[in-house]
Design a protein around this motif. Structure first.
Motif, PDB file in Angstrom:
ATOM      1  N   ARG A  65       0.853  -1.189   0.000  1.00 55.26           N
ATOM      2  CA  ARG A  65       0.000   0.000   0.000  1.00 55.26           C
ATOM      3  C   ARG A  65       0.891   1.241   0.000  1.00 55.26           C
ATOM      4  N   VAL A  66       0.287   2.403  -0.076  1.00 54.54           N
ATOM      5  CA  VAL A  66       1.005   3.663  -0.169  1.00 54.54           C
ATOM      6  C   VAL A  66       0.680   4.500   1.058  1.00 54.54           C
ATOM      7  N   ILE A  67       1.693   5.272   1.526  1.00 53.55           N
ATOM      8  CA  ILE A  67       1.463   6.114   2.700  1.00 53.55           C
ATOM      9  C   ILE A  67       2.140   7.470   2.523  1.00 53.55           C
ATOM     10  N   PHE A  68       1.458   8.492   2.999  1.00 51.95           N
ATOM     11  CA  PHE A  68       2.018   9.833   3.175  1.00 51.95           C
ATOM     12  C   PHE A  68       1.924  10.055   4.684  1.00 51.95           C
ATOM     13  N   PRO A  69       3.021   9.804   5.419  1.00 55.06           N
ATOM     14  CA  PRO A  69       2.937   9.679   6.878  1.00 55.06           C
ATOM     15  C   PRO A  69       2.896  10.998   7.656  1.00 55.06           C
ATOM     16  N   TYR A  70       2.301  12.016   7.080  1.00 53.35           N
ATOM     17  CA  TYR A  70       2.285  13.325   7.729  1.00 53.35           C
ATOM     18  C   TYR A  70       0.854  13.789   7.964  1.00 53.35           C
ATOM     19  N   ASP A  71       0.695  14.605   9.000  1.00 55.75           N
ATOM     20  CA  ASP A  71      -0.600  15.166   9.354  1.00 55.75           C
ATOM     21  C   ASP A  71      -0.798  16.562   8.781  1.00 55.75           C
ATOM     22  N   ALA A  72       0.298  17.171   8.336  1.00 50.08           N
ATOM     23  CA  ALA A  72       0.241  18.526   7.790  1.00 50.08           C
ATOM     24  C   ALA A  72       1.413  18.732   6.836  1.00 50.08           C
ATOM     25  N   VAL A  73       1.221  19.660   5.899  1.00 50.59           N
ATOM     26  CA  VAL A  73       2.249  19.995   4.917  1.00 50.59           C
ATOM     27  C   VAL A  73       2.479  21.494   4.967  1.00 50.59           C
ATOM     28  N   HIS A  74       3.742  21.869   5.014  1.00 54.45           N
ATOM     29  CA  HIS A  74       4.137  23.278   4.931  1.00 54.45           C
ATOM     30  C   HIS A  74       5.009  23.408   3.690  1.00 54.45           C
ATOM     31  N   VAL A  75       4.727  24.399   2.843  1.00 54.83           N
ATOM     32  CA  VAL A  75       5.538  24.634   1.653  1.00 54.83           C
ATOM     33  C   VAL A  75       6.362  25.887   1.899  1.00 54.83           C
ATOM     34  N   ASP A  76       7.676  25.795   1.611  1.00 53.32           N
ATOM     35  CA  ASP A  76       8.573  26.891   1.939  1.00 53.32           C
ATOM     36  C   ASP A  76       9.569  27.119   0.796  1.00 53.32           C
ATOM     37  N   PHE A  77       9.474  28.279   0.159  1.00 53.84           N
ATOM     38  CA  PHE A  77      10.474  28.689  -0.800  1.00 53.84           C
ATOM     39  C   PHE A  77      10.388  30.193  -0.951  1.00 53.84           C
ATOM     40  N   THR A  78      11.439  30.787  -1.475  1.00 54.31           N
ATOM     41  CA  THR A  78      11.493  32.233  -1.658  1.00 54.31           C
ATOM     42  C   THR A  78      11.627  32.545  -3.134  1.00 54.31           C
ATOM     43  N   LEU A  79      10.806  33.444  -3.621  1.00 55.55           N
ATOM     44  CA  LEU A  79      10.891  33.918  -4.993  1.00 55.55           C
ATOM     45  C   LEU A  79      11.635  35.241  -4.948  1.00 55.55           C
ATOM     46  N   ARG A  80      12.732  35.302  -5.670  1.00 58.55           N
ATOM     47  CA  ARG A  80      13.553  36.524  -5.687  1.00 58.55           C
ATOM     48  C   ARG A  80      13.411  37.242  -7.031  1.00 58.55           C
TER      49      ARG A  80
END
Length: 119
Positions: free
Chosen positions: A101-116
């Motif tokens: 089976r497949v798992i995404f073992p997280y309860d939350a996702v944070h996306v972090d990057f900087t556009l310059r």
């Protein structure tokens, strides 16, 4: 009373040097969090298409799932979801369990990057 710990993963863009520094800190016992890093913002967007985001949203905090269950939750064809799941597995975003089976073992996702600004 048992304390429930939420697992949050940060998706972002990181150089090899930054990733190595995080790994060194983690190996020395420092908690640095959980990260899935991409070499460029272009690669992040190539891997994390809109339909693949839908898969992550459906899987976040839900435990392991079959591809058929994922397809049902995102209301898409099993074959198409299978292709997207394979891409996410190859990129290291999803994991496969011992029972296939497949798992995404997280309860939350944070996306972090900087556009310059452009040079």
């Amino acid at each position: 009373m048992e304390e429930i710990t939420m697992r949050t993963v940060t998706l972002g863009v990181s150089s090899i040097e930054d990733t190595q520094n995080q790994m060194a800190a983690a190996f020395s016992g420092e908690y640095v969090g959980e990260f899935i890093s991409f070499a460029s913002i272009e690669l992040l967007w190539k891997v994390l298409t809109t339909k693949r985001w839908d898969i992550l949203k459906a899987m976040t905090g839900q435990g392991e799932m079959s591809i058929r269950e994922i397809a049902r939750r995102v209301d898409r064809d099993v074959k198409a979801v299978h292709g997207d799941v394979q891409a996410l597995l190859i990129a290291g975003v999803l994991d496969r369990t011992d029972n296939g089976r497949v798992i995404f073992p997280y309860d939350a996702v944070h996306v972090d990057f900087t556009l310059r600004r452009a040079a």
